[in-house]
Design a protein around this motif. Structure first.
Motif, mmCIF file in Angstrom:
data_model
loop_
_atom_site.group_PDB
_atom_site.id
_atom_site.type_symbol
_atom_site.label_atom_id
_atom_site.label_comp_id
_atom_site.label_asym_id
_atom_site.label_seq_id
_atom_site.Cartn_x
_atom_site.Cartn_y
_atom_site.Cartn_z
ATOM 1 N N SER A 143 -13.870 4.891 24.840
ATOM 2 C CA SER A 143 -12.456 4.618 24.573
ATOM 3 C C SER A 143 -11.971 3.399 25.338
ATOM 4 C CB SER A 143 -11.617 5.842 24.935
ATOM 5 O OG SER A 143 -11.795 6.202 26.300
ATOM 6 N N GLY A 144 -12.358 3.273 26.609
ATOM 7 C CA GLY A 144 -11.925 2.115 27.379
ATOM 8 C C GLY A 144 -12.457 0.813 26.822
ATOM 9 N N THR A 145 -13.708 0.820 26.396
ATOM 10 C CA THR A 145 -14.304 -0.391 25.831
ATOM 11 C C THR A 145 -13.595 -0.789 24.550
ATOM 12 O OG1 THR A 145 -16.454 0.210 26.776
ATOM 13 C CG2 THR A 145 -16.442 -1.432 25.016
ATOM 14 N N ARG A 146 -13.366 0.166 23.677
ATOM 15 C CA ARG A 146 -12.714 -0.151 22.407
ATOM 16 C C ARG A 146 -11.258 -0.583 22.598
ATOM 17 N NH1 ARG A 146 -16.932 2.831 20.913
ATOM 18 N NH2 ARG A 146 -17.713 2.638 18.777
ATOM 19 N N ASP A 147 -10.570 0.048 23.535
ATOM 20 C CA ASP A 147 -9.182 -0.332 23.763
ATOM 21 C C ASP A 147 -9.092 -1.762 24.292
ATOM 22 O OD1 ASP A 147 -6.374 0.435 23.790
ATOM 23 O OD2 ASP A 147 -6.528 0.287 25.955
ATOM 24 N N LEU A 148 -9.990 -2.143 25.172
ATOM 25 C CA LEU A 148 -10.006 -3.519 25.663
ATOM 26 C C LEU A 148 -10.260 -4.509 24.528
ATOM 27 C CD1 LEU A 148 -11.998 -3.156 29.006
ATOM 28 C CD2 LEU A 148 -9.658 -3.975 28.772
ATOM 29 N N PRO A 157 -7.295 4.853 27.926
ATOM 30 C CA PRO A 157 -6.958 3.461 27.617
ATOM 31 C C PRO A 157 -7.112 2.578 28.847
ATOM 32 C CG PRO A 157 -4.966 4.788 27.770
ATOM 33 C CD PRO A 157 -6.126 5.737 27.873
ATOM 34 N N LYS A 158 -7.372 1.304 28.617
ATOM 35 C CA LYS A 158 -7.581 0.358 29.707
ATOM 36 C C LYS A 158 -6.662 -0.845 29.526
ATOM 37 C CE LYS A 158 -10.314 0.418 32.495
ATOM 38 N NZ LYS A 158 -10.257 0.951 33.874
ATOM 39 N N ALA A 159 -6.195 -1.361 30.625
ATOM 40 C CA ALA A 159 -5.417 -2.598 30.613
ATOM 41 C C ALA A 159 -5.780 -3.383 31.861
ATOM 42 C CB ALA A 159 -3.921 -2.312 30.567
ATOM 43 N N ASN A 160 -5.581 -4.690 31.810
ATOM 44 C CA ASN A 160 -5.931 -5.536 32.932
ATOM 45 C C ASN A 160 -4.864 -5.418 34.019
ATOM 46 O OD1 ASN A 160 -5.727 -8.522 34.245
ATOM 47 N ND2 ASN A 160 -7.833 -7.965 33.788
ATOM 48 N N VAL A 194 -8.451 4.060 18.286
ATOM 49 C CA VAL A 194 -7.308 3.926 19.193
ATOM 50 C C VAL A 194 -6.044 4.472 18.530
ATOM 51 C CG1 VAL A 194 -5.864 2.284 20.447
ATOM 52 C CG2 VAL A 194 -8.343 1.940 20.367
ATOM 53 N N GLY A 195 -5.829 4.142 17.257
ATOM 54 C CA GLY A 195 -4.645 4.614 16.556
ATOM 55 C C GLY A 195 -4.625 6.117 16.373
ATOM 56 N N GLY A 202 -16.142 -4.287 9.975
ATOM 57 C CA GLY A 202 -16.162 -2.829 9.934
ATOM 58 C C GLY A 202 -16.078 -2.221 11.319
ATOM 59 N N ASN A 203 -16.797 -2.783 12.278
ATOM 60 C CA ASN A 203 -16.750 -2.254 13.642
ATOM 61 C C ASN A 203 -15.379 -2.439 14.276
ATOM 62 O OD1 ASN A 203 -19.485 -1.254 14.852
ATOM 63 N ND2 ASN A 203 -20.043 -2.980 13.544
ATOM 64 N N VAL A 204 -14.741 -3.591 14.025
ATOM 65 C CA VAL A 204 -13.392 -3.810 14.554
ATOM 66 C C VAL A 204 -12.423 -2.807 13.938
ATOM 67 C CG1 VAL A 204 -11.464 -5.437 14.647
ATOM 68 C CG2 VAL A 204 -13.789 -6.237 15.059
ATOM 69 N N ARG A 205 -12.566 -2.575 12.650
ATOM 70 C CA ARG A 205 -11.680 -1.628 11.960
ATOM 71 C C ARG A 205 -11.821 -0.224 12.534
ATOM 72 N NH1 ARG A 205 -12.768 0.590 5.800
ATOM 73 N NH2 ARG A 205 -11.334 2.351 5.904
ATOM 74 N N PHE A 206 -13.054 0.236 12.723
ATOM 75 C CA PHE A 206 -13.246 1.591 13.218
ATOM 76 C C PHE A 206 -12.806 1.720 14.676
ATOM 77 C CE2 PHE A 206 -16.619 1.534 9.806
ATOM 78 C CZ PHE A 206 -15.887 2.311 8.929
ATOM 79 N N SER A 207 -12.933 0.650 15.459
ATOM 80 C CA SER A 207 -12.422 0.683 16.832
ATOM 81 C C SER A 207 -10.910 0.813 16.837
ATOM 82 C CB SER A 207 -12.844 -0.591 17.583
ATOM 83 O OG SER A 207 -14.243 -0.645 17.755
ATOM 84 N N SER A 208 -10.239 0.051 15.981
ATOM 85 C CA SER A 208 -8.775 0.125 15.896
ATOM 86 C C SER A 208 -8.331 1.508 15.433
ATOM 87 C CB SER A 208 -8.247 -0.941 14.942
ATOM 88 O OG SER A 208 -8.595 -2.236 15.373
ATOM 89 N N GLU A 209 -9.049 2.078 14.477
ATOM 90 C CA GLU A 209 -8.680 3.397 13.975
ATOM 91 C C GLU A 209 -8.857 4.473 15.038
ATOM 92 O OE1 GLU A 209 -10.934 4.007 10.446
ATOM 93 O OE2 GLU A 209 -9.608 2.779 9.191
#
Length: 725
Positions: free
Chosen positions: A580-585, A386-389, A227-228, A218-225
């Motif tokens: 947002s940065g944490t979830r995007d990573l 958003p965050k990227a390496n 970002v989307g 559920g947490n992964v799903r809500f993080s993806s949503e």
């Protein structure tokens, strides 16, 4: 009756109507999208030929790149396609002017520019990445042919810009006029359904009906949503003025939803820890405080939350805040003063519960405000970040630059007639897959699509096109290929095959306005396309591939360092930037680690810990920023100095996880708790009038997070054995 045969009843009209509506809402949308792709492609192709543009295939390729199921996404991609193309064309014209007589210097400068563009595409996680991709790809589209004919570079740039502009115009027109599927409607539907799903998730969590796997999923799903939804908000602003008027409120709504999920996660984890410690007395004391919230969530479970519903929900939550406050006071009075650390556990749970209701109330108010064109809640200055390496982005740029140099050198040395196609295609692939969730997988699928495009393109180009006459017959011949490619692109499992088939069938098989029947050139071009696809996919898979373990470790390191952001980042955009940065990573890392469930599990454990500790640190900073002007709350008060020491200890722990650093952080948080307890207000005051007690609740929550045996932190060092005197 003997011999009587009873046939099964035929479905009634209502059943057929329901079946049709179900098909229309699922596969029907797919076929509408395919029809729109065909219309946009054929309209573009017809206009390109009527206007006698040199390469109609370039216009068709642009159509397949920018076309999306929703019109807002088409508008956004088209806008950034034009921006990227203009930048790429301008840069390449300058390079051609500077190095027209020296192919080596030109190739070197082009490789540097294209590498920078690819690094930018990998760095940015929004539509800016697409502009970077096109800035590099368009520069290659002009620059590589210009190495043999530099005097024609300027006119080629003008022609390419006209072809791209024509395709962008046709795509946006068809998407907006022909059975439009708006991003705004999709975003509204996602918002309505998301809250109902989250209400059911919260209710099951509060009633302890979620096992560990369901809670994580559920947490992964809500993080993806989350970002989307940010991507849909950005795209929706291109198509609808009403969405633009509400853009900041939609950003605020998404930020408040992320905060809401983090708050609920913290409360759920604290209850699970109390359960693991067999603290049934505290759980029983908290249960009456949760009952009113559960009643409200029961009415919202799996139901869409409309704007009107949100207004009524805000009124109910306003009353609930008072009920929860009274229930907390009553439960706290029943515990008495003799429970030691149990009071801290209760205070932490009570504070999290009260803030959860407060966050729900804020979310409902923002959702309800969407009914008005203008509203005070539009004044929102925080942005999704958003965050990227950085290292991964640099490697992507270096990889692309290296391939440009190698392929270009091979072309120059061998004088292969299709060497330009060979180099151009490699750059296109490396740039297009640089921002995909799994670049090696996407590149291999595009290679498969190119192989199919080669078979179909050679057959059509050699055996079909010479035997037909007229634009209508041309459309009938290529329509099955376009339908197949568009259909594959709508299926997530085969999404890479569709663009590979569509783009490279057009490049190789579509006739130019000055049509030449050249079998050897056609075969040479497809050999070049296949070789460059295979080599590019191999390079991505072998040269520091982004889905390798090194990348997971880098993203895990970036994830841990989000604590540095929580502790030391400026207050502006602190909450939304952290969330947002944490979830995007996590979304990136979770996709790249799809082949390793163990790595995914470890990344999620770090995500939960970082969100718990980071959010508590942010709340500590908020409380201290809003302290009244009194000596007990002065900046040099012992408890405030202790919280600053704790911040440094947490940074050390998350940057360099070790047993010793974990012990130091625990010592620091215990020291801060001791100092805050010495300065805490009387318990007769409610939390709203007792900032130090609120600070205590967050400090205690950080301590429980650091002591959690299920956390990914290294085990604490064993206590030294005591020796008798």
């Amino acid at each position: 009756m003997k011999g009587l045969y009873l046939s099964p009843a035929l479905p009634g009209l209502d059943a057929l109507r329901r079946a049709f509506y179900e098909w229309a809402r699922s596969d029907g949308l797919t076929w509408i999208y395919i029809a729109k792709v065909l219309c946009a492609a054929f309209l573009t192709l017809w206009l390109a030929m009527r206007l006698e543009l040199p390469q109609p295939s370039t216009a068709c390729v642009t159509v397949f790149i920018v076309m999306q199921p929703q019109s807002g996404q088409v508008f956004a991609k088209s806008f950034y396609r034009l921006i990227g193309s203009l930048i790429g064309l301008s840069v390449m014209i300058v390079l051609v002017a500077l190095f027209a007589q020296e192919r080596v210097l030109f190739l070197l400068s082009a490789a540097i520019w294209i590498g920078l563009c690819t690094a930018g595409a990998a760095r940015y996680r929004d539509f800016r990445a697409y502009a970077c991709v096109l800035a590099g790809y368009t520069a290659t589209l002009i620059g590589i042919p210009a190495t043999t004919q530099p005097e024609a570079a300027f006119m080629q740039a003008i022609w390419r810009l006209l072809e791209i502009s024509l395709a962008v115009g046709c795509s946006t027109l068809v998407s907006a006029v022909l059975l439009p599927q708006t991003t705004t409607a999709a975003m509204r539907n996602a918002l309505y359904l998301r809250f109902g799903a989250f209400a059911g998730f919260m209710l099951d969590g509060l009633r302890r009906k979620l096992d560990r796997n369901a809670f994580v999923a559920g947490n992964v799903r809500f993080s993806s949503e989350a970002v989307g939804l940010e991507a849909m908000r950005t795209a929706g602003a291109f198509e609808d003025p009403h969405t633009r008027l509400r853009s900041r409120r939609l950003a605020r709504l998404n930020s408040e939803f992320m905060t809401l999920t983090t708050r609920f996660h913290a409360l759920h984890q604290l209850r699970e820890r109390l359960l693991g410690q067999s603290r049934e007395d505290l759980l029983a004391a908290i249960r009456p405080c949760l009952a009113p919230l559960e009643e409200i969530l029961e009415t919202l479970r799996d139901r869409p939350l409309t704007v009107d519903d949100a207004g009524r929900l805000a009124e109910r939550l306003e009353r609930l805040r008072q009920e929860v406050r009274a229930a907390i006071r009553m439960a706290r009075a029943q515990l008495g003063e003799d429970h030691g650390d149990a009071l801290l556990d209760f205070d932490s749970a009570a504070e999290l519960l009260y803030r959860l209701v407060d966050d729900l109330h804020d979310y409902a108010l923002t959702h309800a405000s969407l009914s008005a064109h203008r509203h005070e809640r539009e004044q929102w200055e925080q942005d999704f970040t958003p965050k990227a390496n950085l290292l991964a982005s640099v490697i992507a740029g270096l990889r692309t630059g290296m391939v440009v140099l190698l392929f270009g050198t091979f072309w120059i040395v061998t004088a292969w007639p299709s060497g330009g196609m060979f180099a151009l295609n490699a750059v296109a692939i490396l740039a297009l897959v640089s921002s995909s969730p799994n670049p090696p997988h996407t590149a291999m699928q595009m290679a498969g699509g190119t192989a199919l495009a080669a078979v179909l393109g050679i057959f059509v180009g050699l055996f079909v096109l010479p035997r037909i006459d007229g634009f209508v017959m041309l459309c009938l011949v290529i329509a099955p290929v376009f339908v197949l490619g568009a259909f594959l692109s709508t299926r997530p499992r085969w999404a890479g095959y569709g663009p590979g088939l569509l783009i490279f069938f057009c490049i190789g098989a579509l006739p130019a306005n000055h049509t030449v029947f050249d079998p050897s050139g056609l075969i040479n071009n497809y050999i070049a396309l296949l070789l460059s696809m295979i080599i590019s996919a191999a390079v991505i898979a072998v040269v520091l591939p982004p889905n390798a373990p090194w990348m997971w470790r880098r993203l895990e390191n970036d994830l841990r360092r989000r604590i540095v952001h929580a502790v030391s980042a400026p207050a502006q955009n602190l909450v939304t930037g952290f969330e947002s940065g944490t979830r995007d990573l996590v979304v990136q890392a979770y996709g790249l680690a799809s082949s390793s469930p163990a790595a995914q599990h470890n990344l999620l454990r770090w995500m939960f810990l970082v969100l718990e500790a980071g959010h508590a640190v942010i709340e500590l900073r908020r409380e201290q920023d809003e302290l009244p002007d009194a000596p007990a709350y002065a900046d040099n008060a012992p408890w405030r100095r202790a919280t600053r020491v704790l911040g440094r200890a947490l940074i050390r722990l998350f940057v360099q996880p070790s047993a010793d650093n974990r012990q130091r952080a625990l010592n620091a948080v215990q020291h801060a708790i001791d100092r805050a307890q010495a300065a805490a207000e009387p318990y007769e005051l409610h939390f709203e009038q007792a900032p130090v007690r609120r600070v205590l609740s967050y400090l205690h929550f950080i301590r429980t997070s650091l002591l959690d045996p299920n956390s990914p932190l290294p085990p604490l060092p064993a206590p030294e054995p005591s020796h008798a005197a």
